[in-house]
Design a protein around this motif. Structure first.
Motif, mmCIF file in Angstrom:
data_model
loop_
_atom_site.group_PDB
_atom_site.id
_atom_site.type_symbol
_atom_site.label_atom_id
_atom_site.label_comp_id
_atom_site.label_asym_id
_atom_site.label_seq_id
_atom_site.Cartn_x
_atom_site.Cartn_y
_atom_site.Cartn_z
ATOM 1 N N LEU A 1 -14.199 10.819 48.416
ATOM 2 C CA LEU A 1 -14.091 10.316 49.778
ATOM 3 C C LEU A 1 -13.689 8.845 49.693
ATOM 4 O O LEU A 1 -14.491 7.998 49.303
ATOM 5 N N ILE A 2 -12.451 8.524 50.026
ATOM 6 C CA ILE A 2 -11.947 7.148 49.935
ATOM 7 C C ILE A 2 -11.844 6.572 51.338
ATOM 8 O O ILE A 2 -11.050 7.038 52.153
ATOM 9 N N GLU A 3 -12.644 5.555 51.607
ATOM 10 C CA GLU A 3 -12.632 4.902 52.916
ATOM 11 C C GLU A 3 -11.903 3.568 52.845
ATOM 12 O O GLU A 3 -11.963 2.863 51.813
ATOM 13 N N GLU B 1 -12.268 11.116 65.265
ATOM 14 C CA GLU B 1 -11.150 12.062 65.212
ATOM 15 C C GLU B 1 -11.552 13.366 64.530
ATOM 16 O O GLU B 1 -11.050 14.434 64.884
ATOM 17 N N VAL B 2 -12.445 13.280 63.542
ATOM 18 C CA VAL B 2 -12.909 14.498 62.867
ATOM 19 C C VAL B 2 -13.567 15.432 63.877
ATOM 20 O O VAL B 2 -13.329 16.641 63.886
ATOM 21 N N ALA B 3 -14.399 14.859 64.739
ATOM 22 C CA ALA B 3 -15.124 15.678 65.722
ATOM 23 C C ALA B 3 -14.171 16.342 66.717
ATOM 24 O O ALA B 3 -14.469 17.420 67.250
ATOM 25 N N GLN B 4 -13.013 15.720 66.970
ATOM 26 C CA GLN B 4 -12.087 16.235 67.975
ATOM 27 C C GLN B 4 -10.876 16.942 67.367
ATOM 28 O O GLN B 4 -9.989 17.392 68.092
ATOM 29 N N ALA B 5 -10.822 17.045 66.051
ATOM 30 C CA ALA B 5 -9.621 17.557 65.380
ATOM 31 C C ALA B 5 -9.322 18.999 65.774
ATOM 32 O O ALA B 5 -10.221 19.845 65.850
ATOM 33 N N ASN B 6 -8.036 19.274 66.035
ATOM 34 C CA ASN B 6 -7.600 20.637 66.360
ATOM 35 C C ASN B 6 -6.839 21.249 65.191
ATOM 36 O O ASN B 6 -6.038 22.168 65.359
ATOM 37 N N VAL C 1 -15.184 16.750 54.595
ATOM 38 C CA VAL C 1 -14.727 15.768 55.581
ATOM 39 C C VAL C 1 -15.631 15.814 56.811
ATOM 40 O O VAL C 1 -15.996 14.785 57.383
ATOM 41 N N LYS C 2 -16.012 17.015 57.217
ATOM 42 C CA LYS C 2 -16.887 17.173 58.391
ATOM 43 C C LYS C 2 -18.269 16.570 58.123
ATOM 44 O O LYS C 2 -18.861 15.926 58.999
ATOM 45 N N LEU C 3 -18.793 16.776 56.926
ATOM 46 C CA LEU C 3 -20.098 16.195 56.599
ATOM 47 C C LEU C 3 -20.011 14.677 56.509
ATOM 48 O O LEU C 3 -20.940 13.970 56.898
ATOM 49 N N GLY D 1 -7.655 18.101 53.167
ATOM 50 C CA GLY D 1 -8.785 17.872 52.282
ATOM 51 C C GLY D 1 -8.802 16.490 51.677
ATOM 52 O O GLY D 1 -8.318 15.519 52.275
ATOM 53 N N LEU D 2 -9.332 16.400 50.475
ATOM 54 C CA LEU D 2 -9.537 15.132 49.789
ATOM 55 C C LEU D 2 -8.749 15.094 48.489
ATOM 56 O O LEU D 2 -8.407 16.147 47.936
ATOM 57 N N PRO D 3 -8.483 13.903 47.963
ATOM 58 C CA PRO D 3 -7.958 13.831 46.599
ATOM 59 C C PRO D 3 -8.952 14.502 45.658
ATOM 60 O O PRO D 3 -10.140 14.183 45.673
ATOM 61 N N GLY D 4 -8.499 15.447 44.872
ATOM 62 C CA GLY D 4 -9.422 16.145 43.995
ATOM 63 C C GLY D 4 -8.781 17.342 43.342
ATOM 64 O O GLY D 4 -7.649 17.722 43.641
ATOM 65 N N GLY D 5 -9.538 17.937 42.413
ATOM 66 C CA GLY D 5 -9.038 19.106 41.710
ATOM 67 C C GLY D 5 -10.009 19.569 40.652
ATOM 68 O O GLY D 5 -11.139 19.080 40.556
ATOM 69 N N VAL D 6 -9.565 20.505 39.831
ATOM 70 C CA VAL D 6 -10.406 21.121 38.808
ATOM 71 C C VAL D 6 -10.687 20.128 37.678
ATOM 72 O O VAL D 6 -9.803 19.354 37.285
#
Length: 395
Positions: A26-28, A128-133, A140-142, A46-51
């Protein structure tokens, strides 16, 4: 009694099911917005990430993926663990480690997406997360709710052939409500910016020199990482380079200079005694690397006419425990501006670092340490590292 042998354990370990792990970060930015990415092989953002690769730790994987997918450079010490998730699908169970970091705007100005996998990026606010369509990763939601901890998710396949992942359960480390209940206090520690004698490579100690123009400019950029924070009180040393650093931090953060400021000699830099004013690199050539490292980084290495780090600990830590800690336990937010060695002494206490490991503890320029305290403990519950990139300082 039959002994359980090493060979038996190795055979048992080899029989276990292999479960892969993944890592994300999570990069802010300084506005409190989160970097999200749209991969070309996923339906959601999603987020930067992977296996996690073979032989790689989740932390190292998070650092690598941020660089590969978004060209964001991270140091392992900048990341804090935010979530661990068990992700159950019809075919497999995997585990994901989600880290968090806050970066200055200049460090996020050169985002370059991985052409083979990432098609778009965006900085999203909590509102914006709360209103995202559009679909968003569960993490991200958490993040938007500021809920972090152990998470269980279930991945199912849709009729259209895509995958849907929902949160089944969460055991939070903390949430916004819990923070208020526990009256969590924040301690933010900053080292002073580049001083006139840092520039010259001199051991400064108790000599009261000021900051360079570069030191002030660097500190103003560092102050941007404090935007949105409020402080009840500020502590500095008695030396003016910490006072000038405080002014630059508050200017960068856009914080009014109307809070109480305590100037405490107990937080002063280490007294370098006979070495004060000497060029440290010339001294290194004279006494050799081993003695030089002992003086510069050792815990109880003697300094002619001066203080050891152990001596600094003996004045700085009791002062912190008696004057600052009770305020943090009461839920106050404290900003502390000090020096490389007085901060190292505090880190030894706050992070419970053994004497033998102190040679590896440093407090770089351009870095903030953020500790969280509750009323029921004399030690912090959480630590976060924030930093900006600066040109190397000759210190």
């Amino acid at each position: 009694m039959v002994q359980y042998t090493k060979e038996q354990r190795q055979k048992w370990m080899a029989s276990l099911d292999a479960r892969f792990s993944s890592a994300a970060v999570l990069i802010e930015n300084t506005k409190g917005e989160l970097l999200i990415l749209k991969a070309n092989y996923k339906d959601n953002w999603g987020l930067p990430g992977g296996v996690v690769d073979a032989g790689e730790s989740p932390l190292a994987a998070a650092v690598r993926e941020a660089k590969e997918e978004a060209n964001v450079d991270l140091a392992p010490g900048e990341l804090a663990l935010a979530m661990v998730a068990s992700r159950q699908s019809e075919d497999y169970l995997s585990h994901q480690f989600v880290f968090t970091a806050v970066l200055s705007d200049d460090r996020l100005s050169n985002i370059r997406l991985q052409e083979s996998e990432i098609e778009d990026s965006y900085f999203i606010s909590k509102e914006e997360v709360a209103q995202a369509n559009f679909p968003l990763l569960w993490a991200v939601k958490l993040w938007a709710k500021q809920e972090f901890g152990y998470v269980e998710t279930k991945i199912t396949s849709t009729v259209a052939g895509s995958q849907d992942e929902k949160i089944v359960a969460i055991t939070p480390m903390y949430s916004s409500a819990k923070k208020e209940d526990k009256k969590m206090g924040k301690l933010v520690i900053s080292r002073h910016g580049e001083s006139e004698w840092n520039l010259l490579g001199k051991w400064t100690g108790l000599t009261d020199v000021g900051l360079t123009e570069k030191g002030i400019a660097d500190t103003e950029r560092l102050g941007e990482l404090l935007k949105g924070m409020a402080f009840d009180e500020v502590y500095t040393s008695a030396l003016k380079r910490t006072h000038q650093t405080l002014d630059a931090l508050l200017k960068g953060a856009g914080i009014a200079e109307d809070m109480p400021v305590v100037r405490a000699a107990e937080l002063n830099e280490r007294d370098y005694g006979d070495l004060t004013g000497k060029n440290k690199w010339e001294v290194k050539d004279e006494i050799g690397e081993e003695a030089f490292n002992g003086i510069r980084r050792g815990w109880d290495y003697p300094v002619p006419g001066g203080e050891t780090l152990k001596d600094v600990y003996a004045r700085a830590v009791p002062y912190f425990q008696s004057e600052i800690l009770p305020k943090l336990q009461a839920g106050e937010n404290i900003l502390l501006v000090a020096h490389g060695n007085s901060i190292r002494a505090l880190i030894k206490y706050l992070d419970q670092v053994p004497d033998s490991d102190m040679a590896h503890v440093e407090m770089p320029f351009g870095q903030l340490l953020v500790y969280t305290f509750t009323a029921d403990s004399a030690l912090p519950k959480n630590k976060e590292v924030r930093s900006v990139e600066i040109e190397p300082v000759n210190a």
